[in-house]
Design a protein around this motif. Structure first.
Motif, short mmCIF file in Angstrom:
data_model
loop_
_atom_site.label_atom_id
_atom_site.label_comp_id
_atom_site.label_asym_id
_atom_site.label_seq_id
_atom_site.Cartn_x
_atom_site.Cartn_y
_atom_site.Cartn_z
N LYS A 154 -19.17 -22.63 -22.82
CA LYS A 154 -18.03 -23.06 -22.01
C LYS A 154 -16.75 -22.63 -22.72
N ILE A 155 -15.89 -21.95 -21.97
CA ILE A 155 -14.64 -21.44 -22.54
C ILE A 155 -13.46 -22.11 -21.84
N GLY A 156 -12.65 -22.81 -22.60
CA GLY A 156 -11.47 -23.47 -22.05
C GLY A 156 -10.28 -22.53 -22.00
N TYR A 157 -9.47 -22.71 -20.98
CA TYR A 157 -8.23 -21.92 -20.88
C TYR A 157 -7.21 -22.74 -20.10
N PHE A 166 -8.66 -11.62 -19.46
CA PHE A 166 -9.04 -11.33 -20.84
C PHE A 166 -10.53 -11.61 -21.04
N VAL A 167 -10.96 -12.81 -20.65
CA VAL A 167 -12.34 -13.22 -20.87
C VAL A 167 -13.31 -12.32 -20.10
N LYS A 168 -13.01 -12.06 -18.84
CA LYS A 168 -13.89 -11.24 -18.02
C LYS A 168 -14.00 -9.82 -18.59
N THR A 169 -12.90 -9.29 -19.07
CA THR A 169 -12.93 -7.95 -19.68
C THR A 169 -13.77 -7.95 -20.94
N MET A 170 -13.62 -8.98 -21.75
CA MET A 170 -14.37 -9.07 -23.00
C MET A 170 -15.86 -9.20 -22.73
N LEU A 171 -16.22 -10.02 -21.76
CA LEU A 171 -17.64 -10.18 -21.41
C LEU A 171 -18.24 -8.87 -20.91
N LEU A 183 -15.88 -20.62 -17.44
CA LEU A 183 -14.46 -20.86 -17.70
C LEU A 183 -14.07 -22.23 -17.19
N ILE A 184 -13.41 -23.03 -18.02
CA ILE A 184 -12.99 -24.37 -17.64
C ILE A 184 -11.49 -24.52 -17.90
N GLY A 197 -15.39 -31.54 -28.12
CA GLY A 197 -16.66 -30.99 -27.64
C GLY A 197 -16.70 -30.71 -26.15
N GLN A 198 -15.54 -30.79 -25.47
CA GLN A 198 -15.51 -30.51 -24.03
C GLN A 198 -15.86 -29.05 -23.74
N VAL A 199 -15.41 -28.16 -24.63
CA VAL A 199 -15.72 -26.73 -24.49
C VAL A 199 -16.17 -26.19 -25.85
#
Length: 348
Positions: A154-157, A166-171, A183-184, A197-199
């Motif tokens: 889980k990635i917080g933003y 950014f995240v989609k490009t990196m993945l 993405l949260i 610990g939420q993300v």
């Protein structure tokens, strides 16, 4: 720090149309040590005021500005600096575009978005930090050291379309699918969402602020640079003004940049003094600073303010063009724009 970036560029358009007057609501403070002391003198009466809207409250990213104020470099150029803190969505762009401030301290990608998506004619007159500071970070116990380690995480933003891209490009660059990580939107709670610990990780924190802040709290932090994982290299922080102001007040803006560069050179030679000058100007009520954190922050900013072939304040048309293309390809902007229209060179 990008969790504190405001992303509704539409507000800037509203201000240009006179829908909302942000200047009256913006927290501000005229700072400048000797400027105030000499304000009653005939010399001080000749000082020309320059209003500067920050991206947030004073922190290590602004050390060159505050150092130049405290060391009297702006006064040497015949200027008195009025620093304003943002209270509405990206005031650094909205207020400069509406003529309510001379200069904004903001982000290259936002300048591109404002021009491309809202037709707001703002330009960059100099790069304050040449290298990116936005990183994907995680606590050490998550053992996330590469983009591949994000699978199933889980990635917080902070709700930013840019950080999603950014995240989609990196993945994609790592051979993963977009849904391999979740993405949260955690709003402004980038650090606490990790510590509770939420993300598992967050995007949008600065290597120059959130990383040393977490380390100061006793956490081990790992971080991954987007520009080493598919995102094109970019300039993080720039000085923004309206196209009209850049044309009509080029001399005043040039003097501002010259004095700011003196601040940069002074901090580079005397980082401890730079931190001291920054701490003198902290906003203790809204964003108190920690000396140890800011010492690390300033050291990081100094290491990123320049890079090979790109000295302080210089701007690369190629860098802007590459990011415009990437932003168009990823849907961050809806139409292409010309980098030449967003870069104004006032100093060598």
């Amino acid at each position: 720090m990008k969790n504190k970036r405001f992303t509704a560029v539409a507000t800037a358009a509203a201000i240009m149309l006179g829908v909302c007057g942000c200047a009256g609501n913006t927290a501000s403070s005229t700072v400048g040590g000797s400027t105030d002391v000499s304000s009653a003198s005939s010399e001080a009466k000749d000082l020309e005021e320059v209003s500067v809207v920050l991206d947030w409250y004073p922190n290590g990213s602004h050390v060159f500005l505050y150092d130049a104020i405290e060391e009297g470099y702006y006064e040497e150029e015949g200027l008195k600096i009025k620093v304003e803190f943002p209270s509405n969505t990206n005031d650094a762009i909205s207020m400069t575009s509406a003529g309510k401030a001379d200069i904004g301290f903001y982000y290259m990608h936002d300048v591109i978005q404002a021009n491309a998506n809202q037709n707001i004619p703002v330009v960059s007159i100099g790069a304050a930090v040449q290298n990116p500071v936005n990183v994907l970070m995680s606590l050490g116990d998550k053992n996330i050291k590469t983009v591949a380690d994000l699978k199933g995480k889980k990635i917080g933003y902070g709700g930013s379309v840019l950080n999603e891209a950014f995240v989609k490009t990196m993945l994609k660059n790592a051979g993963l699918k977009e849904d391999d990580a979740e993405l949260i939107d955690v709003g402004f709670e980038l650090m606490s969402s990790m510590t509770t610990g939420q993300v598992d990780a967050t995007i949008g924190g600065f290597v120059s602020h959130e990383v040393p802040e977490l380390e100061n709290q006793g956490f081990t932090v790992n971080y991954i640079k987007p520009t080493e994982n598919g995102v094109p290299d970019y300039t993080e922080l720039v000085f923004v003004t309206s196209k009209e102001n850049a044309e009509k007040n080029a001399d005043k803006l040039t003097r501002f940049l010259r004095a700011t560069k003196k601040g940069y050179e002074h901090v580079k030679a005397n980082p401890e003094k730079g931190v001291e000058n920054l701490l003198k100007n902290q906003n203790t009520e809204n964003f108190p600073l920690n000396k140890d954190v800011e010492t690390k922050s300033v050291a990081t900013i100094l290491s990123l303010a320049e890079k090979d072939g790109a000295p302080f304040l210089s701007q690369s048309e190629e860098t802007w063009t590459n990011n415009i293309k990437w932003m168009l390809d990823t849907g961050v902007i809806t139409k292409s724009v010309d980098a030449k229209d967003m870069i104004v060179k006032l100093v060598d």
